[in-house]
Design an enzyme around this catalytic site. Structure first.
Site, short mmCIF file in Angstrom:
data_model
loop_
_atom_site.label_atom_id
_atom_site.label_comp_id
_atom_site.label_asym_id
_atom_site.label_seq_id
_atom_site.Cartn_x
_atom_site.Cartn_y
_atom_site.Cartn_z
N GLU A 180 -7.32 -4.72 -1.85
CA GLU A 180 -8.52 -5.52 -1.58
C GLU A 180 -8.71 -4.98 0.16
O GLU A 180 -7.32 -5.34 0.57
CB GLU A 180 -8.62 -6.49 -1.87
CG GLU A 180 -7.90 -6.16 -3.37
CD GLU A 180 -7.56 -8.05 -4.00
OE1 GLU A 180 -8.21 -8.18 -5.19
OE2 GLU A 180 -6.34 -8.67 -3.98
N ASP A 203 -4.13 -2.97 -7.23
CA ASP A 203 -5.98 -2.98 -6.34
C ASP A 203 -5.27 -3.10 -5.25
O ASP A 203 -3.83 -2.80 -4.64
CB ASP A 203 -6.12 -4.93 -6.91
CG ASP A 203 -6.42 -5.07 -7.86
OD1 ASP A 203 -6.98 -4.02 -8.32
OD2 ASP A 203 -6.21 -5.79 -8.35
N GLU A 208 -3.80 -4.64 -13.69
CA GLU A 208 -3.96 -4.44 -12.19
C GLU A 208 -3.44 -4.00 -11.37
O GLU A 208 -2.71 -4.29 -11.43
CB GLU A 208 -5.19 -5.50 -11.61
CG GLU A 208 -6.24 -5.47 -12.54
CD GLU A 208 -7.65 -7.37 -11.76
OE1 GLU A 208 -7.30 -7.01 -10.76
OE2 GLU A 208 -8.64 -7.68 -13.07
#
Length: 459
Positions: free
Chosen positions: A281, A279, A277
């Site tokens: 956010e 990411d 992952e």
């Protein structure tokens, strides 16, 4: 004054106002060529010198002052404004625009209607205006990323030229002895520009359905403006998410996002890749408190590599471009083309290497997202809506599902694996250090409650 000229002037004015709106309100000049804006400043400065020597009308004087003031204001914003200057993509805006100036000046000295100082400068301004858009078009062709306001700016400039063509045709048939060879040449160069705009110069919009599919929450996603925008909705029953159709082994992935506003504590808006992952956010918050942008990296099932930022703008008010570069050498997180985080593949660190899809989602993260999970989602303010635009930003190495070609995705034949993407440039490094010093408010590398000694990548 005829209707075509008036409409052309208003369209030209609208193009300038759209660009100023983009720069002033969202404090970003991403996708805008400073070199084109400098050429336009020269165009207006040389064309309107007669403002000091002759008076035609209040309208004429007003428009000249507006175009002079706006053109130099845009250049000032891009060169010197603290926030806007950081978003200027000088690495891509490399068209040698000064090489356009001398040929236009020579042409004006050779082909003019009257050999006077002001007349030659007026002619020079026409020639230069015809080619001033070229650096902008080259920048858009290189970045292959055009937001709504930049697209509207280009569209309105094209409309202004088209209306002025109609103005001169009208004057040719209605005014005796109206023959301007200078204008005919300007028209010819303009048509060349128009072919560039209509051909390969500006990449056409890519719709949502061409690159993405809904992954979950089918009843909580809306496609708008013929697929150019997607909204994800979240209420007490569900959130939503979508993912790229293709799986990738390396690349540069970008999207424009506007996150939910209001009392959105506990609501999580994310953009990234699954399996391993990488990411972005956005950690929602309540009114009056800033939105936190968190970045995280998972490799071989191991995460806890959070870095958090309080951005230099409010991400709920306007769209901004968020991007992730992932190649065998580094991962770089970008906000409006500004690098905010770099994760290097060196010193034996765990590094994401598994094939990934691009995903975007809106979901319930109130177990941890806001105040460590103390602030829960208040569904009285639902539905919470996250907005997504620009689905063309997928420049990556496809993974063929019928064979394992992951290794080939590290090839230098892909531009995102090339030398300039293996490390930050000197300018990028300088702005990267400034951003982290001023806007980063959490770094896992310095969190001694989590790590008694920093992980290997922190050294």
């Amino acid at each position: 004054m005829n209707i075509f000229r008036l409409a052309g002037d208003m369209t030209h004015l609208a193009s300038v106002l759209v660009l100023l709106l983009k720069i002033h309100t969202i404090k970003s000049c991403a996708g805008v060529s400073l070199r084109t804006q400098e050429l336009y400043a020269i165009v207006f400065a040389t064309r309107y010198l007669d403002i000091f020597t002759s008076f035609v009308s209040v309208y004429n004087t007003f428009m000249k002052l507006v175009f002079l003031g706006s053109s130099f204001s845009i250049v000032w914003y891009m060169r010197y404004h603290k926030a806007v200057h950081r978003t200027y993509d000088r690495e891509q805006d490399t068209f040698r625009h000064w090489f356009l100036v001398l040929p236009c000046l020579v042409l004006a000295l050779l082909i003019h209607e009257k050999f006077t100082f002001l007349e030659v400068l007026w002619t020079f301004s026409l020639y230069l205006e015809a080619v001033a858009i070229l650096p902008q078009l080259v920048l858009l062709q290189r970045t292959r990323n055009i937001d709504n306001l930049t697209g509207q700016y280009i569209f309105l400039l094209g409309g202004y030229r088209g209306l002025y063509i109609l103005n001169w045709i009208y004057r040719y048939f209605t005014e005796p002895h109206f023959v301007h060879w200078i204008i005919a040449l300007w028209l010819w160069i303009t048509m060349v520009d128009a072919r560039f705009i209509g051909g390969r110069g500006v990449e056409k919009y890519v719709t949502f359905g061409q690159n993405y599919v809904v992954k979950w929450g089918q009843g909580h996603i809306s496609t708008l403006h013929s697929g150019k925008e997607v909204d994800l909705y979240m209420d007490q029953s569900s959130g939503a998410g979508f993912e790229s159709k293709n799986i990738y082994g390396s690349g540069l992935f970008q999207m424009r996002i506007k996150v939910p506003g209001g009392n959105s504590g506990g609501v999580l808006t994310s953009l990234g890749s699954n399996h391993d992952e990488i990411d972005f956010e956005f950690l929602g918050n309540n009114d009056g408190k800033p939105i936190t942008l968190q970045t995280n990296i998972f490799a071989n099932g191991e995460g806890n590599r959070e870095e958090r930022f309080l951005l230099w703008f409010n991400p709920i008010k306007h769209y901004h471009t968020y991007g992730i570069l992932w190649n065998p050498y580094q991962i770089v997180f970008y906000v409006d083309n500004i690098p905010i985080r770099v994760y290097k593949n060196q010193n034996g660190v765990n590094y994401p290497s598994k094939p990934m899809q691009v995903e975007a989602s809106l979901w319930n993260g109130d177990a941890w997202a806001t105040d460590g999970g103390r602030t829960k989602i208040n569904y009285a303010y639902s539905p919470f809506i996250a907005h997504f635009q620009d689905f063309s930003g997928l420049s990556g190495c496809y993974i063929d599902g019928r064979s394992d070609n992951v290794a080939t995705c590290g090839s230098s034949n892909y531009w995102w694996n090339g030398g300039k993407y293996q490390r930050l440039s000197g300018y990028e490094q300088k702005i990267y250090e400034h951003i982290r010093k001023k806007y980063m408010n959490y770094d896992y590398c310095t969190d001694r409650s989590k790590y008694q000694s920093p992980p290997r990548e922190c050294y």
